[in-house]
Design a protein around this motif. Structure first.
Motif, PDB file in Angstrom:
ATOM      1  N   THR A   2      35.731  14.456 -21.226  1.00 51.55           N
ATOM      2  CA  THR A   2      36.098  13.306 -21.538  1.00 51.55           C
ATOM      3  C   THR A   2      36.162  13.462 -22.770  1.00 51.55           C
ATOM      4  OG1 THR A   2      34.888  12.362 -19.899  1.00 51.55           O
ATOM      5  CG2 THR A   2      35.072  11.372 -22.039  1.00 51.55           C
ATOM      6  N   LEU A  54      40.883  11.404 -18.778  1.00 42.84           N
ATOM      7  CA  LEU A  54      39.892  10.840 -19.669  1.00 42.84           C
ATOM      8  C   LEU A  54      39.477   9.618 -18.050  1.00 42.84           C
ATOM      9  CD1 LEU A  54      38.426   9.042 -21.939  1.00 42.84           C
ATOM     10  CD2 LEU A  54      39.515   6.885 -21.908  1.00 42.84           C
ATOM     11  N   LEU A 100      35.709  11.265 -16.806  1.00 35.78           N
ATOM     12  CA  LEU A 100      34.408   9.001 -17.070  1.00 35.78           C
ATOM     13  C   LEU A 100      33.601   9.045 -15.611  1.00 35.78           C
ATOM     14  CD1 LEU A 100      35.956   7.133 -19.457  1.00 35.78           C
ATOM     15  CD2 LEU A 100      33.909   8.049 -19.261  1.00 35.78           C
TER      16      LEU A 100
END
Length: 519
Positions: free
Chosen positions: A347, A373, A377
């Protein structure tokens, strides 16, 4: 404290994957509802004509009420039955959605949004705690939690897209009305398939403690939201912060003195439980940074339509789904410590990659950043939620789920306060210095990029062009620094994850062997 299952539990185990589908459908609606309203604000503003304060409460009533009631309803489910609380949440959410869709004015809509938040607070911890019971094998439970967390992440991400599609064909109330038939379907299916379970329920339910927790969380998160909005040192913010601190202090003291506390605070001393909750808080900070990119950068800087914005977010959603489906395998191979710290690291890389964005559309860079991302996440949230829930005894499943969801909401509040303050500190001074813009208009434009573009449309001429350029440049600069701040906080999360257990689920293990007593 061991949990107790009730008649129908055996049938539910045979249909556990169907139960997972039912739980995920309702969770998806709750997650979508947290973000769907953002694109409907212009339409409902034109129709209902709310004032500035009313509009703020229309948007904030749902997350504030939901966050403040999670502990109350999560622990209540352990006492009176998790399915019972879930079904009540379905009914509450469905009725509130109908009331919101048909609201004739701002106040009824605010009240309906608050009722939606109460329904969401019943549904969210109940779905996760029921998974703890329905999937006794940790490997299967890990896969179920991966799907559960992916659904939550995707729901929140595509909320604006769902709202945009509905608003292209229907009125603003359609973003709420769509929930009604789905909740009406979930109610009888959950009643038939979801097993009832609860903790031992020993001792009276601490009503005073539950109300202190609800009021304290409401006031504390309200103070954080006001801080992120630029109201750092104002009477309202200070009063909310002091009230929140006072009520939460009373709550903590009551729990420490109680023989059968509402929330077992000693659980936070266990590395797996305490570190998992902290990792959830820090992970959500990245979601706040993402919101800055998705909600304002794509539409106001790059001038993309809501549909185009949704398509740009598709790589993030797809990678999050992939991470959720692969999560149980990664947990077995890597263990919680390496999985969560690796998710944080990925991330950080994604956030740093997104700092390369500017006022020119760079779709490849944006897509690459969103893929990393979404995967990072979801990997982090999966590992943190699984460790937190697995560390808790079965009888405290609702309590553990409520802690995880409260950590999520608290992380969002902290992210808004910290990252919003960074953005405001960099954006506002740069916009106030725009050439040829009257002082009053410059002050209004400094509130947000959307307001700056509205002021520019009203001004016209060279001053308008200067204001648009200054506002977009200031926003991009502030966004970069906000993402860098987010990356630093995520790096702290990677260090915190080192406190998690090194090994994950090995051979399948029955739930009973994992249960522990509080005594």
């Amino acid at each position: 404290m061991p949990g107790t299952s009730h008649p129908g539990a055996g049938a539910a185990e045979r249909n556990r994957w169907t139960v997972l589908v039912v739980l995920c459908v309702s969770l998806f609606l709750v997650a979508v509802d947290a973000t769907v309203l953002h694109v409907a604000v212009p339409a409902l503003t034109e129709d209902l004509r709310p004032g500035g304060i009313e509009l703020l409460w229309i948007v904030d009533a749902y997350p504030l009420v939901c966050a403040s009631l999670l502990i109350l309803f999560g622990t209540l489910g352990d006492r009176v039955g998790r399915r019972r609380v879930l079904l009540l949440g379905y009914a509450c959410f469905g009725v509130a959605s109908a009331l919101a869709a048909l609201a004739p004015g701002p106040l009824p809509l605010i009240l309906a949004r608050a009722l939606l938040g109460a329904g969401g607070a019943m549904i969210m911890p109940a779905t996760l705690s029921i998974l703890r019971q329905v999937f006794p094998d940790r490997r299967e439970r890990a896969l179920a939690i991966g799907i559960w967390s992916a659904v939550a992440a995707v729901g929140a991400a595509i909320g604006p897209l769902v709202g945009g599609v509905l608003l292209e064909h229907f009125w603003w109330g359609s973003v709420f009305l769509v929930n009604v038939p789905l909740m009406a379907l979930c109610l009888p299916v959950a009643l038939a398939l979801v097993p009832e379970s609860r903790g031992t329920g020993e001792g009276p339910f601490d009503v005073t403690g539950a109300l202190c927790a609800a009021g304290g969380l409401f006031a504390a998160i309200l103070a954080l939201k006001r801080t992120g909005g630029g109201d750092l040192v104002t009477p309202g913010t200070l009063l909310a912060a002091l009230l929140g601190a006072l009520l939460l202090t009373i709550f903590v003291r009551r729990q420490r003195a109680a023989r059968r506390p509402l929330l077992d605070l000693s659980a936070f001393a266990r590395p797996a439980f305490g570190a998992s909750a902290g990792c959830v808080v820090l992970t959500v900070l990245a979601l706040v940074g993402l919101a800055l990119v998705a909600a304002q950068y794509l539409q106001l800087v790059l001038e993309l339509s809501p549909l185009e914005t949704g398509l740009r977010l598709l790589p993030l959603s797809l990678s999050a789904i992939c991470a959720g489906l692969l999560g149980s395998r990664m947990l077995v191979r890597l263990g919680p410590r390496a999985m969560v710290s690796g998710g944080f690291a990925l991330t950080v890389v994604a956030v740093l990659l997104l700092t390369g964005l500017d006022d020119v559309d760079r779709p490849l860079l944006l897509s690459a950043g969103f893929v990393l991302l979404g995967f990072g996440l979801e990997t982090t949230l999966f590992g943190a939620y699984e460790s937190l829930l697995n560390d808790a005894p079965a009888g405290q499943a609702g309590e553990a789920a409520a802690v995880g969801e409260t950590a999520y909401q608290f992380g969002a509040g902290v992210g808004i306060a910290v990252l919003g303050s960074v953005m405001n500190a960099l954006y506002a001074p740069a916009v106030r210095g725009a050439d040829g813009v009257p002082r009053e208009d410059s002050r209004d434009a400094a509130h947000s990029l959307g307001e700056a573009l509205t002021v520019a449309d009203r001004l016209g001429g060279p001053a308008a062009e200067a204001l648009r350029a200054a506002a977009r440049d200031a926003f991009v600069h502030g966004m970069r620094m906000t993402l860098l701040t987010s990356a630093a906080l995520l790096a702290l999360g990677a260090l915190l994850a080192l406190r998690l257990p090194a090994t994950g689920p090995g051979a399948p293990r029955p739930l009973a062997t994992a249960d522990r007593s509080r005594d």
